[in-house]
Design a protein around this motif. Structure first.
Motif, PDB file in Angstrom:
ATOM      1  N   ARG A 118      42.286  94.954  90.590  1.00 37.19           N
ATOM      2  CA  ARG A 118      41.781  93.916  89.690  1.00 37.19           C
ATOM      3  C   ARG A 118      40.690  94.452  88.766  1.00 37.19           C
ATOM      4  N   ILE A 119      39.826  95.317  89.288  1.00 40.30           N
ATOM      5  CA  ILE A 119      38.775  95.867  88.427  1.00 40.30           C
ATOM      6  C   ILE A 119      39.366  96.821  87.405  1.00 40.30           C
ATOM      7  N   ALA A 120      40.380  97.597  87.792  1.00 40.40           N
ATOM      8  CA  ALA A 120      41.074  98.437  86.807  1.00 40.40           C
ATOM      9  C   ALA A 120      41.742  97.572  85.746  1.00 40.40           C
ATOM     10  N   GLN A 121      42.336  96.480  86.162  1.00 35.55           N
ATOM     11  CA  GLN A 121      42.994  95.565  85.230  1.00 35.55           C
ATOM     12  C   GLN A 121      41.989  94.964  84.254  1.00 35.55           C
ATOM     13  N   GLU A 122      40.852  94.493  84.772  1.00 36.13           N
ATOM     14  CA  GLU A 122      39.835  93.896  83.906  1.00 36.13           C
ATOM     15  C   GLU A 122      39.190  94.948  83.011  1.00 36.13           C
ATOM     16  N   GLY A 123      38.982  96.159  83.551  1.00 30.36           N
ATOM     17  CA  GLY A 123      38.397  97.224  82.745  1.00 30.36           C
ATOM     18  C   GLY A 123      39.278  97.601  81.565  1.00 30.36           C
ATOM     19  N   LEU A 124      40.570  97.735  81.794  1.00 32.45           N
ATOM     20  CA  LEU A 124      41.489  98.055  80.693  1.00 32.45           C
ATOM     21  C   LEU A 124      41.584  96.890  79.704  1.00 32.45           C
ATOM     22  N   THR A 125      41.535  95.669  80.222  1.00 32.21           N
ATOM     23  CA  THR A 125      41.553  94.510  79.327  1.00 32.21           C
ATOM     24  C   THR A 125      40.336  94.512  78.409  1.00 32.21           C
ATOM     25  N   ASN A 126      39.162  94.866  78.944  1.00 30.64           N
ATOM     26  CA  ASN A 126      37.961  94.947  78.113  1.00 30.64           C
ATOM     27  C   ASN A 126      38.067  96.050  77.068  1.00 30.64           C
ATOM     28  N   VAL A 127      38.723  97.145  77.423  1.00 32.99           N
ATOM     29  CA  VAL A 127      38.939  98.220  76.442  1.00 32.99           C
ATOM     30  C   VAL A 127      39.751  97.693  75.266  1.00 32.99           C
ATOM     31  N   ALA A 128      40.810  96.946  75.574  1.00 31.69           N
ATOM     32  CA  ALA A 128      41.669  96.421  74.504  1.00 31.69           C
ATOM     33  C   ALA A 128      40.944  95.372  73.665  1.00 31.69           C
ATOM     34  N   ARG A 129      40.102  94.558  74.293  1.00 37.41           N
ATOM     35  CA  ARG A 129      39.468  93.445  73.570  1.00 37.41           C
ATOM     36  C   ARG A 129      38.241  93.867  72.772  1.00 37.41           C
ATOM     37  N   HIS A 130      37.444  94.765  73.323  1.00 37.25           N
ATOM     38  CA  HIS A 130      36.123  94.998  72.747  1.00 37.25           C
ATOM     39  C   HIS A 130      35.841  96.424  72.293  1.00 37.25           C
ATOM     40  N   ALA A 131      36.518  97.412  72.869  1.00 38.00           N
ATOM     41  CA  ALA A 131      36.082  98.799  72.653  1.00 38.00           C
ATOM     42  C   ALA A 131      36.536  99.393  71.324  1.00 38.00           C
ATOM     43  N   ARG A 132      37.644  98.873  70.763  1.00 36.16           N
ATOM     44  CA  ARG A 132      38.232  99.479  69.560  1.00 36.16           C
ATOM     45  C   ARG A 132      38.522 100.953  69.790  1.00 36.16           C
ATOM     46  N   ALA A 133      39.129 101.228  70.931  1.00 38.46           N
ATOM     47  CA  ALA A 133      39.388 102.605  71.325  1.00 38.46           C
ATOM     48  C   ALA A 133      40.817 103.002  70.967  1.00 38.46           C
ATOM     49  N   THR A 134      41.025 104.311  70.885  1.00 32.83           N
ATOM     50  CA  THR A 134      42.368 104.854  70.679  1.00 32.83           C
ATOM     51  C   THR A 134      42.872 105.584  71.916  1.00 32.83           C
ATOM     52  N   ARG A 135      41.957 105.847  72.843  1.00 38.96           N
ATOM     53  CA  ARG A 135      42.321 106.590  74.050  1.00 38.96           C
ATOM     54  C   ARG A 135      41.462 106.103  75.212  1.00 38.96           C
ATOM     55  N   ALA A 136      42.084 105.991  76.369  1.00 36.96           N
ATOM     56  CA  ALA A 136      41.368 105.616  77.588  1.00 36.96           C
ATOM     57  C   ALA A 136      41.818 106.526  78.716  1.00 36.96           C
ATOM     58  N   GLU A 137      40.972 106.621  79.715  1.00 40.07           N
ATOM     59  CA  GLU A 137      41.310 107.445  80.887  1.00 40.07           C
ATOM     60  C   GLU A 137      41.101 106.629  82.145  1.00 40.07           C
ATOM     61  N   LEU A 138      42.107 106.659  83.007  1.00 39.04           N
ATOM     62  CA  LEU A 138      42.062 105.950  84.288  1.00 39.04           C
ATOM     63  C   LEU A 138      42.174 106.993  85.391  1.00 39.04           C
ATOM     64  N   SER A 139      41.137 107.096  86.209  1.00 33.90           N
ATOM     65  CA  SER A 139      41.152 108.097  87.278  1.00 33.90           C
ATOM     66  C   SER A 139      40.804 107.452  88.603  1.00 33.90           C
ATOM     67  N   LEU A 140      41.372 108.011  89.670  1.00 30.14           N
ATOM     68  CA  LEU A 140      41.102 107.554  91.026  1.00 30.14           C
ATOM     69  C   LEU A 140      41.006 108.794  91.903  1.00 30.14           C
ATOM     70  N   THR A 141      39.823 109.045  92.443  1.00 32.04           N
ATOM     71  CA  THR A 141      39.586 110.264  93.202  1.00 32.04           C
ATOM     72  C   THR A 141      38.816 109.948  94.481  1.00 32.04           C
ATOM     73  N   ALA A 142      38.793 110.929  95.385  1.00 31.00           N
ATOM     74  CA  ALA A 142      37.996 110.829  96.613  1.00 31.00           C
ATOM     75  C   ALA A 142      36.752 111.683  96.438  1.00 31.00           C
ATOM     76  N   GLU A 143      35.574 111.068  96.624  1.00 34.13           N
ATOM     77  CA  GLU A 143      34.316 111.773  96.431  1.00 34.13           C
ATOM     78  C   GLU A 143      33.328 111.375  97.520  1.00 34.13           C
ATOM     79  N   GLU A 144      32.949 112.317  98.362  1.00 32.01           N
ATOM     80  CA  GLU A 144      31.869 112.139  99.331  1.00 32.01           C
ATOM     81  C   GLU A 144      31.996 110.837 100.130  1.00 32.01           C
ATOM     82  N   GLY A 145      33.116 110.697 100.787  1.00 26.27           N
ATOM     83  CA  GLY A 145      33.308 109.538 101.646  1.00 26.27           C
ATOM     84  C   GLY A 145      33.590 108.241 100.923  1.00 26.27           C
ATOM     85  N   ALA A 146      33.975 108.313  99.672  1.00 20.86           N
ATOM     86  CA  ALA A 146      34.260 107.107  98.890  1.00 20.86           C
ATOM     87  C   ALA A 146      35.477 107.343  98.001  1.00 20.86           C
TER      88      ALA A 146
END
Length: 325
Positions: A240-268
């Motif tokens: 849901r947060i990825a969904q809302e984050g991408l929605t905000n990019v489309a609505r407000h950022a005026r961006a041409t490129r976005a990056e979506l990453s999911l990684t494991a870092e220090e127990g998280a």
């Protein structure tokens, strides 16, 4: 009345009374034991002695009061910065004497408010998810099926229609087909069936592909496969947060490129959404508040910061033990 039954106001009064009494008692003893004398009427040569004595008494009184009441300044600063949608810090200075009660009571109040907020947010978000699923089922099962029936009926009509009407019927047929696709897309956004059926990585890949197709913003995906196992609630929050984050990019950022990453870092498990848009000051509306509420439900930390090279970075760090099992 015993010490355990004193109110904070009474305790603070006694503290101030004791400090002032101590200062004036010491001043009186010094005056009594010193060789200095005061005549009546006061001589001009005695005025400097009295002025210095008064200044010393006031300075000592101010220093003791300032030291004694210092925790109240820290408590006031904490009150001003507390935000229940962000993990709140606590006043670690236990104070001195009776101020400990005030500080402990304030920290306990914050704990109680955060617990009540989490409980109410959990109920609200659960109801929201339930309503999403209900609407998605109705869209898919009722409206979707009705449009499918209309589409099949139009096909039979087109096959039997005169040649001069077929072009118009084909246009109507394409409109109905496009409406059916839109209904299915809305149903998928409301109820991510792919998340339940195929898992988080497939759901995020599907989300990014649909977002790129619908917005025209290219999404670069960096989704690690070797992630700690998370529970259903944590995976739903990430989605849901990825969904809302991408929605905000489309609505407000005026961006041409976005990056979506999911990684494991220090127990998280860390989700990042970055864009090359305009960036700037973040205005927190209902969408971002909803993201913060979801993150708090699973003990995750959500931050917003400028992205390297411009734009905005949304970062969600979910503890590897969040809702597992």
């Amino acid at each position: 009345m015993g010490d355990s039954q004193r109110t904070p106001a009474q305790a603070l009064f006694r503290r101030l009374f004791a400090i002032n009494g101590l200062v004036f008692t010491v001043g009186t003893l010094v005056l009594a034991l010193s060789p200095a004398t005061v005549s009546s009427p006061v001589l001009l040569t005695e005025v400097p002695v009295l002025a210095v004595g008064l200044a010393l008494i006031l300075a000592a009184n101010a220093l003791l009061l300032r030291t004694s009441l210092a925790p109240l300044g820290a408590l006031t600063a904490l009150m001003q910065r507390v935000d229940l949608l962000r993990p709140s810090d606590r006043l670690t200075d236990s104070g001195n004497g009776d101020l400990t009660y005030v500080i402990d009571a304030f920290n306990a109040m914050l704990d109680r408010l955060e617990a009540e907020r989490n409980a109410s947010s959990a109920h609200a978000l659960a109801a929201q998810e339930g309503e999403r699923q209900r609407i998605a089922r109705e869209l898919h099962d009722e409206i979707g099926q009705s449009l499918t029936v209309v589409l099949l009926g139009l096909k039979r009509v087109v096959d039997r229609a005169p040649e001069e009407l077929r072009e118009e019927l084909h246009a109507v047929q394409e409109t109905v087909r496009a409406s059916l696709d839109e209904v299915r897309q809305v149903a998928r956004r409301l109820r991510p069936g792919v998340l339940e059926d195929l898992g988080l990585l497939s759901a995020l890949n599907s989300l990014a592909a649909e977002f790129s197709q619908g917005s025209g913003v290219r999404v670069v995906r960096k989704l690690a496969a070797d992630l700690p196992e998370l529970g259903p609630a944590a995976e739903l929050v990430l989605y849901r947060i990825a969904q809302e984050g991408l929605t905000n990019v489309a609505r407000h950022a005026r961006a041409t490129r976005a990056e979506l990453s999911l990684t494991a870092e220090e127990g998280a498990v860390v989700l990042r959404i970055t864009d090359d848009g305009r960036g700037g000051e973040l205005r927190e509306g209902a969408g971002i508040r909803g993201m913060r509420e979801r993150a708090l439900l699973i003990g995750a930390r959500l931050t917003f910061a400028p992205a390297p090279g411009g734009g905005t970075e949304v970062r969600l760090a979910v503890p590897a033990t969040a809702d597992r099992g």
